[in-house]
Design a protein around this motif. Structure first.
Motif, PDB file in Angstrom:
ATOM      1  N   ARG A   1      -8.905  -0.733  10.290  1.00 45.17           N
ATOM      2  CA  ARG A   1     -10.153  -0.031  10.486  1.00 45.17           C
ATOM      3  C   ARG A   1     -10.576   0.712   9.222  1.00 45.17           C
ATOM      4  O   ARG A   1     -11.742   0.733   8.912  1.00 45.17           O
ATOM      5  N   THR A   2      -9.585   1.312   8.536  1.00 46.48           N
ATOM      6  CA  THR A   2      -9.909   1.992   7.290  1.00 46.48           C
ATOM      7  C   THR A   2      -9.288   1.236   6.124  1.00 46.48           C
ATOM      8  O   THR A   2      -8.356   0.453   6.305  1.00 46.48           O
ATOM      9  N   VAL A   3      -9.783   1.510   4.941  1.00 46.30           N
ATOM     10  CA  VAL A   3      -9.252   0.864   3.746  1.00 46.30           C
ATOM     11  C   VAL A   3      -7.794   1.282   3.541  1.00 46.30           C
ATOM     12  O   VAL A   3      -6.932   0.449   3.265  1.00 46.30           O
ATOM     13  N   GLY A   4      -7.515   2.569   3.703  1.00 45.47           N
ATOM     14  CA  GLY A   4      -6.141   3.056   3.546  1.00 45.47           C
ATOM     15  C   GLY A   4      -5.186   2.423   4.541  1.00 45.47           C
ATOM     16  O   GLY A   4      -4.054   2.063   4.202  1.00 45.47           O
ATOM     17  N   GLY A   5      -5.638   2.260   5.769  1.00 46.90           N
ATOM     18  CA  GLY A   5      -4.803   1.617   6.784  1.00 46.90           C
ATOM     19  C   GLY A   5      -4.531   0.164   6.443  1.00 46.90           C
ATOM     20  O   GLY A   5      -3.412  -0.339   6.601  1.00 46.90           O
ATOM     21  N   ALA A   6      -5.552  -0.522   5.951  1.00 47.46           N
ATOM     22  CA  ALA A   6      -5.382  -1.924   5.560  1.00 47.46           C
ATOM     23  C   ALA A   6      -4.434  -2.029   4.368  1.00 47.46           C
ATOM     24  O   ALA A   6      -3.567  -2.910   4.316  1.00 47.46           O
ATOM     25  N   GLN A   7      -4.581  -1.131   3.415  1.00 47.94           N
ATOM     26  CA  GLN A   7      -3.693  -1.148   2.250  1.00 47.94           C
ATOM     27  C   GLN A   7      -2.247  -0.892   2.655  1.00 47.94           C
ATOM     28  O   GLN A   7      -1.340  -1.553   2.151  1.00 47.94           O
ATOM     29  N   LEU A   8      -2.034   0.029   3.555  1.00 45.32           N
ATOM     30  CA  LEU A   8      -0.676   0.312   4.023  1.00 45.32           C
ATOM     31  C   LEU A   8      -0.090  -0.889   4.757  1.00 45.32           C
ATOM     32  O   LEU A   8       1.064  -1.270   4.522  1.00 45.32           O
ATOM     33  N   ARG A   9      -0.882  -1.514   5.635  1.00 47.34           N
ATOM     34  CA  ARG A   9      -0.410  -2.703   6.358  1.00 47.34           C
ATOM     35  C   ARG A   9      -0.117  -3.864   5.413  1.00 47.34           C
ATOM     36  O   ARG A   9       0.696  -4.729   5.716  1.00 47.34           O
ATOM     37  N   LEU A  10      -0.756  -3.877   4.270  1.00 47.03           N
ATOM     38  CA  LEU A  10      -0.516  -4.913   3.274  1.00 47.03           C
ATOM     39  C   LEU A  10       0.684  -4.566   2.398  1.00 47.03           C
ATOM     40  O   LEU A  10       1.568  -5.401   2.180  1.00 47.03           O
ATOM     41  N   MET A  11       0.743  -3.349   1.915  1.00 49.25           N
ATOM     42  CA  MET A  11       1.721  -2.985   0.892  1.00 49.25           C
ATOM     43  C   MET A  11       3.153  -2.902   1.403  1.00 49.25           C
ATOM     44  O   MET A  11       4.076  -3.323   0.692  1.00 49.25           O
TER      45      MET A  11
END
Length: 114
Positions: A1-11
Motif C-alpha cells: 500500500r505504501t512505498v516503504g511497505g513495498a520496499q520492506l517486502r522486497l528488501m
C-alpha cells in the motif's frame, strides 16, 4: 500500500537470498518481476529497483559465499597463514561474517526505508 511497505517486502527476502546466491543473478532475475510489480501498483520503478540493488549487496555481506569479495579475503587469509609460520590457524566459516554483516544489512535496510 505504501512505498516503504513495498520496499520492506522486497528488501528483506532479497537480502536473505543474497546471502546464499551471487548478487548479480538475484538482481537480474528480480528486475522483470519488480518492474511488473511497480507498474501494477503505480509506484515509480526507481523506488523499488534501487532498494533491490542495495538489499542484494547488503545481504551478500552476511555470509562467506554471499559475495565474491568475501571468498577472495578468505583465500588471502588462508594463504597468509600458510606462509607465516607460528601463526595460529585462522579460518572464516560460512556464517562468521554474519556477526558484522547482519547488523550492517539491517541498518542499511532501515536507512533506505527512512
Amino acid at each position: 500500500r505504501t512505498v516503504g511497505g513495498a520496499q520492506l517486502r522486497l528488501m528483506l527476502p532479497i537480502a536473505c537470498v543474497s546471502g546464499f546466491l551471487n548478487n548479480t543473478p538475484v538482481v537480474a532475475i528480480m528486475i522483470p518481476i519488480v518492474l511488473r510489480w511497480a507498474e501494477a501498483t503505480g509506484m515509480a520503478k526507481e523506488q523499488l529497483l534501487i532498494p533491490l540493488s542495495f538489499a542484494s549487496v547488503l545481504g551478500g555481506t552476511c555470509t562467506l559465499i554471499g559475495t565474491s569479495t568475501n571468498l577472495v579475503v578468505q583465500g588471502m587469509v588462508t594463504d597468509w597463514v600458510r606462509t607465516h609460520e607460528g601463526t595460529s590457524a585462522v579460518s572464516i566459516g560460512l556464517f562468521d561474517l554474519g556477526v558484522y554483516g547482519v547488523p550492517v544489512a539491517l541498518a542499511g535496510i532501515a536507512y533506505v526505508l527512512v
